[in-house]
Design an enzyme around this catalytic site. Structure first.
Site, PDB file in Angstrom:
ATOM      1  N   LYS A 246      -6.818  -6.468   6.943  1.00  0.00           N
ATOM      2  CA  LYS A 246      -7.589  -5.400   6.409  1.00  0.00           C
ATOM      3  C   LYS A 246      -8.577  -6.111   5.958  1.00  0.00           C
ATOM      4  O   LYS A 246      -8.599  -6.993   4.930  1.00  0.00           O
ATOM      5  CB  LYS A 246      -6.978  -4.564   5.712  1.00  0.00           C
ATOM      6  CG  LYS A 246      -7.591  -3.119   5.245  1.00  0.00           C
ATOM      7  CD  LYS A 246      -7.116  -2.251   4.683  1.00  0.00           C
ATOM      8  CE  LYS A 246      -8.050  -0.851   4.571  1.00  0.00           C
ATOM      9  NZ  LYS A 246      -8.471  -0.595   3.486  1.00  0.00           N
TER      10      LYS A 246
ATOM     11  N   CYS B 173      -9.531  -5.798  -0.623  1.00  0.00           N
ATOM     12  CA  CYS B 173      -9.469  -4.946  -2.150  1.00  0.00           C
ATOM     13  C   CYS B 173     -10.499  -5.543  -2.814  1.00  0.00           C
ATOM     14  O   CYS B 173     -10.832  -6.810  -3.063  1.00  0.00           O
ATOM     15  CB  CYS B 173      -8.222  -5.517  -2.472  1.00  0.00           C
ATOM     16  SG  CYS B 173      -7.982  -4.570  -4.154  1.00  0.00           S
TER      17      CYS B 173
ATOM     18  N   PRO C 112      -3.448   1.770   2.669  1.00  0.00           N
ATOM     19  CA  PRO C 112      -2.420   1.490   1.492  1.00  0.00           C
ATOM     20  C   PRO C 112      -3.375   1.671   0.146  1.00  0.00           C
ATOM     21  O   PRO C 112      -4.458   1.193   0.125  1.00  0.00           O
ATOM     22  CB  PRO C 112      -2.291  -0.008   1.650  1.00  0.00           C
ATOM     23  CG  PRO C 112      -3.486  -0.450   2.332  1.00  0.00           C
ATOM     24  CD  PRO C 112      -3.831   0.540   3.456  1.00  0.00           C
TER      25      PRO C 112
ATOM     26  N   GLY D  18      -7.179   7.177   3.880  1.00  0.00           N
ATOM     27  CA  GLY D  18      -6.620   7.050   2.428  1.00  0.00           C
ATOM     28  C   GLY D  18      -6.912   8.065   1.517  1.00  0.00           C
ATOM     29  O   GLY D  18      -5.917   8.887   1.091  1.00  0.00           O
TER      30      GLY D  18
ATOM     31  N   GLY E 282     -12.935   4.358   6.132  1.00  0.00           N
ATOM     32  CA  GLY E 282     -13.644   4.802   5.091  1.00  0.00           C
ATOM     33  C   GLY E 282     -14.289   5.935   5.265  1.00  0.00           C
ATOM     34  O   GLY E 282     -14.978   6.366   6.295  1.00  0.00           O
ATOM     35  N   GLU E 283     -14.320   6.889   4.399  1.00  0.00           N
ATOM     36  CA  GLU E 283     -14.876   8.305   4.271  1.00  0.00           C
ATOM     37  C   GLU E 283     -14.518   9.146   5.357  1.00  0.00           C
ATOM     38  O   GLU E 283     -15.232  10.198   5.898  1.00  0.00           O
ATOM     39  CB  GLU E 283     -16.627   8.102   4.134  1.00  0.00           C
ATOM     40  CG  GLU E 283     -16.909   7.436   3.051  1.00  0.00           C
ATOM     41  CD  GLU E 283     -16.520   7.978   1.811  1.00  0.00           C
ATOM     42  OE1 GLU E 283     -16.513   9.642   1.788  1.00  0.00           O
ATOM     43  OE2 GLU E 283     -16.523   7.292   0.780  1.00  0.00           O
TER      44      GLU E 283
ATOM     45  N   GLN F 218       1.649  -4.751   3.397  1.00  0.00           N
ATOM     46  CA  GLN F 218       0.605  -5.334   3.090  1.00  0.00           C
ATOM     47  C   GLN F 218       1.016  -6.337   2.019  1.00  0.00           C
ATOM     48  O   GLN F 218       1.316  -6.003   0.763  1.00  0.00           O
ATOM     49  CB  GLN F 218      -0.625  -4.515   2.693  1.00  0.00           C
ATOM     50  CG  GLN F 218      -1.876  -5.187   2.703  1.00  0.00           C
ATOM     51  CD  GLN F 218      -2.874  -4.286   2.263  1.00  0.00           C
ATOM     52  OE1 GLN F 218      -3.342  -3.895   1.065  1.00  0.00           O
ATOM     53  NE2 GLN F 218      -3.781  -3.919   3.263  1.00  0.00           N
TER      54      GLN F 218
END
Length: 307
Positions: A130, A90, A4, A214, A191-192, A58
């Site tokens: 998350k 977040c 998201p 993402g 992530g990455e 979400q």
């Protein structure tokens, strides 16, 4: 899974990645306050495409009464939403400064209670969460143990703390691997992850059950097909086709204002192409959807990759 991303993962974009093989798409993060008070703009964010199955919605929030009202309002959409996901990752100040998002990682007891409450009230089949690795410091062990005491079906772990933001060098797959060994539910690593090779490395290293992508998907939504089907095509023609399809769907969904909203997507799609800087400058001045479509056609028909 598609991550998201505020301002990016709306219905038209989710349709694009779904066609490239994303297994699960996730809405932009939605405030429980906006849901509880039936904000008109928010209800637009709850809409999904017919091809989005399974679809995760979400939510973010921390007040028990408001969460209850929000989840009750979402029960009306239970035929369309398969997964309800709580955001505990977040890092944005407007979210974390008010006790939501990654701030919940500072109070794991409250996090547990919120997840139990959602499961109790929700009529949506699945529940997920998350998380990051912590707020200021890494506490992967504590988070994993806390989540084992909740009724979730899976967890997405972003391999940084809130304090790490999105710093590339701060990504920590060791902590994700540690959480995977402790958790009793499937873990999705995030992530990455920006290439086929990276996706395979992360899955192998962490033992994760899946991956969430993402920012890399914003530039190349076809990354899902590259990972799953070995799609090799990375042509200007592909970028033009995707840009036009995404643009047309955005205008159909949002009306003419969609042309302005689509500027940021064109910034991403033109990355690494000759004349991209001039193209970005041009589209930043266009407000008319017909002119914007023509500009997209002309640019991608005449450009090549930078060498």
């Amino acid at each position: 899974m598609l991550a998201p991303l505020a301002g990016y993962t709306d219905l038209p974009f989710r349709e694009v990645v779904k066609k490239f093989g994303a297994d699960i798409t996730v809405s932009e993060m939605i405030s429980v306050h906006a849901l509880a008070f039936k904000n008109k703009k928010t209800l637009k964010m709850v809409e999904k495409s017919p091809i989005e199955n399974p679809f995760a919605l979400q939510i973010a929030g921390n007040e028990m009464g408001i969460i209850t009202r929000a989840v009750e309002s979402l029960n009306a959409f239970k035929e369309n939403i398969q997964i309800l996901d709580l955001n505990c990752g977040c890092p944005a100040p407007k979210v974390s400064n008010h006790g939501s998002g990654s701030s919940l990682l500072k109070d794991l007891n409250k996090l547990r209670e919120i997840l139990k409450l959602i499961r109790k009230v929700s009529e949506i089949p699945y529940l997920s969460v998350k998380v990051r690795l912590g707020f200021d410091t890494k506490i992967p062990l504590e988070i994993a143990n806390a989540l084992n005491d909740t009724p979730i079906d899976y967890v997405v772990v972003h391999g940084r703390t809130k304090a790490d933001g999105y710093k590339k060098e701060r990504i920590d797959y060791d902590s994700i691997a540690l959480m995977k060994r402790i958790l009793r539910v499937p873990l999705i690593a995030n992530g990455e992850i920006n290439s086929v090779q990276k996706s395979q490395e992360v899955l192998r290293y962490t033992g994760a059950d899946g991956i969430m992508i993402g920012r890399a998907a914003v530039e190349k939504p076809w990354i899902f097909a590259q990972i799953k089907e070995g799609l090799q095509e990375e042509s200007v023609h592909l970028r033009q086709r995707v840009s036009l399809e995404h643009f047309d769907r955005t205008i159909a969904f949002r009306g003419d204002y969609g042309a302005i909203m689509f500027r940021k997507n064109l910034h991403a799609y033109s990355k690494g192409l000759k004349g991209a800087s001039e193209f970005r400058t041009l589209v930043n001045t266009i407000t008319d959807s017909t002119q914007m479509r023509q500009a997209i056609l002309e640019f991608f028909s005449s450009t090549t990759f930078e060498t």
